[in-house]
Design a protein around this motif. Structure first.
Motif, short mmCIF file in Angstrom:
data_model
loop_
_atom_site.label_atom_id
_atom_site.label_comp_id
_atom_site.label_asym_id
_atom_site.label_seq_id
_atom_site.Cartn_x
_atom_site.Cartn_y
_atom_site.Cartn_z
N ALA A 267 18.63 61.52 41.32
CA ALA A 267 19.43 62.70 41.67
C ALA A 267 19.58 63.41 40.33
CB ALA A 267 20.56 62.44 42.33
N VAL B 73 27.35 56.27 49.09
CA VAL B 73 26.07 56.76 49.30
C VAL B 73 25.55 56.72 50.68
CG1 VAL B 73 23.67 57.03 48.59
CG2 VAL B 73 25.27 56.30 47.06
N ASN C 208 22.59 57.62 52.50
CA ASN C 208 21.57 57.56 52.75
C ASN C 208 20.84 56.67 51.78
OD1 ASN C 208 19.56 59.39 51.34
ND2 ASN C 208 21.25 60.70 51.75
N ARG D 284 16.07 60.02 45.69
CA ARG D 284 16.21 61.26 45.17
C ARG D 284 17.83 61.72 45.23
NH1 ARG D 284 12.65 65.43 48.53
NH2 ARG D 284 11.28 63.55 48.06
N ASP D 285 18.34 60.88 45.99
CA ASP D 285 19.96 61.22 46.28
C ASP D 285 20.91 60.20 45.67
OD1 ASP D 285 19.38 63.35 47.90
OD2 ASP D 285 19.53 62.09 49.74
N TRP D 286 20.13 59.20 44.85
CA TRP D 286 20.84 58.36 43.97
C TRP D 286 20.80 58.78 42.63
CZ3 TRP D 286 22.34 52.97 45.46
CH2 TRP D 286 22.55 52.61 46.93
N SER D 287 21.87 58.69 41.71
CA SER D 287 21.93 59.02 40.36
C SER D 287 21.40 57.87 39.77
CB SER D 287 23.53 59.18 39.88
OG SER D 287 24.04 58.13 39.98
#
Length: 279
Positions: A54, A81, A83, A87-90
């Motif tokens: 992300a 988080v 989901n 791509r949505d995780w740092s």
């Protein structure tokens, strides 16, 4: 084909390349540093997958979602988080994951149950942390191991462009331009890579139907290699492309007899989950 990047395969001593698919994936958790390390002495090249976190870091992971090969489902509530899309995780969140221990229970190739790999040895290697591309490049440079870096399709043009830019930056920072070939099913990304970094070799991944006028297509793309699926590869394809100056590396070929047949056709390499010695 006179571009410097097309010398990539000429720099490799072996002309029948065994390419470890996501590392020594049959016996170690895929796309981890331990799978790569155990490919040494068994393969001529390591293949791996990259996508963006992300916060824009190129990380080594195959699936769009984290569930199959990590403990993300258990950890997501603690991290807040909602989901499991990578791509949505740092990067900091991804670093909390164990991307290795799933292999012990899943035993996806029955390598533990068959005694091909010692289960206790595997347990001692856990947990495994999700690697960045930069870390993997440093390992490859230190071990003089060529890499096939597959760009995963991020689904949006801006993200695909950002992935290309970050991979190029990481490869250049590692001084690994001559040691890396970039591949993708997203051929637009390959074109962008060649425009951004003409010194880095690219290869077109393909399954299903081949592009029409394939040799002209590959030349226009700036590719030095074609990576077709095994089920769409025959002697005519290999002979035509090799005569035109392209390397041909076939995925994913786990049967030793088929590997020998493809090399007899003139294939440059095979991607396999069972780098030598095969089961």
């Amino acid at each position: 084909m006179t571009e410097p990047a097309c010398d990539f395969f000429n720099r490799l001593a072996n002309r029948q390349l065994v390419i470890a698919h996501r590392g020594y994936r049959a016996c170690y958790p895929e796309n981890t540093l331990c799978a790569f390390a155990h490919s040494l002495g068994r393969s001529d090249m390591v293949e791996l997958d990259v996508q963006l976190s992300a916060d824009g870091v190129a990380v080594v992971f195959h699936d769009d979602h984290l569930a199959r090969t990590s403990n993300a489902a258990a950890l997501a509530p603690e991290l807040g988080v909602s989901n499991l899309a990578l791509r949505d995780w740092s990067l900091a969140q991804l670093r909390r994951l164990d991307v290795g221990s799933w292999f012990l229970a899943a035993d996806p190739f029955s390598s533990i149950s068959k005694g091909v790999v010692d289960g206790k040895l595997l347990r001692d290697l856990m947990p495994q942390q999700l690697p960045t591309l930069a870390e993997t490049l440093a390992w490859a440079v230190g071990n003089q191991m060529p890499l096939n870096v597959e760009l995963k399709d991020m689904g949006q043009t801006r993200l695909n462009d950002a992935l290309v830019a970050q991979v190029v930056a990481d490869v250049r920072a590692a001084g690994a331009s001559a040691q890396v070939i970039v591949s993708s099913f997203n051929h637009h990304a390959l074109r962008a890579c060649r425009q951004t970094a003409p010194e880095i070799a690219v290869a077109a991944l393909q399954e299903g139907v081949h592009p029409p006028d394939l040799t002209s297509y590959l030349r226009d793309l700036g590719a030095c290699a074609y990576h077709p699926a095994d089920d769409v590869t025959d002697q005519a394809l290999v002979t035509t492309l090799r005569a035109a100056g392209f390397a041909v590396n076939v995925f994913t070929v786990n049967d030793p007899g088929r590997q020998r047949q493809l090399f007899a056709f003139g294939a440059t390499g095979v991607f396999t989950d069972f780098p030598k010695p095969c089961l």
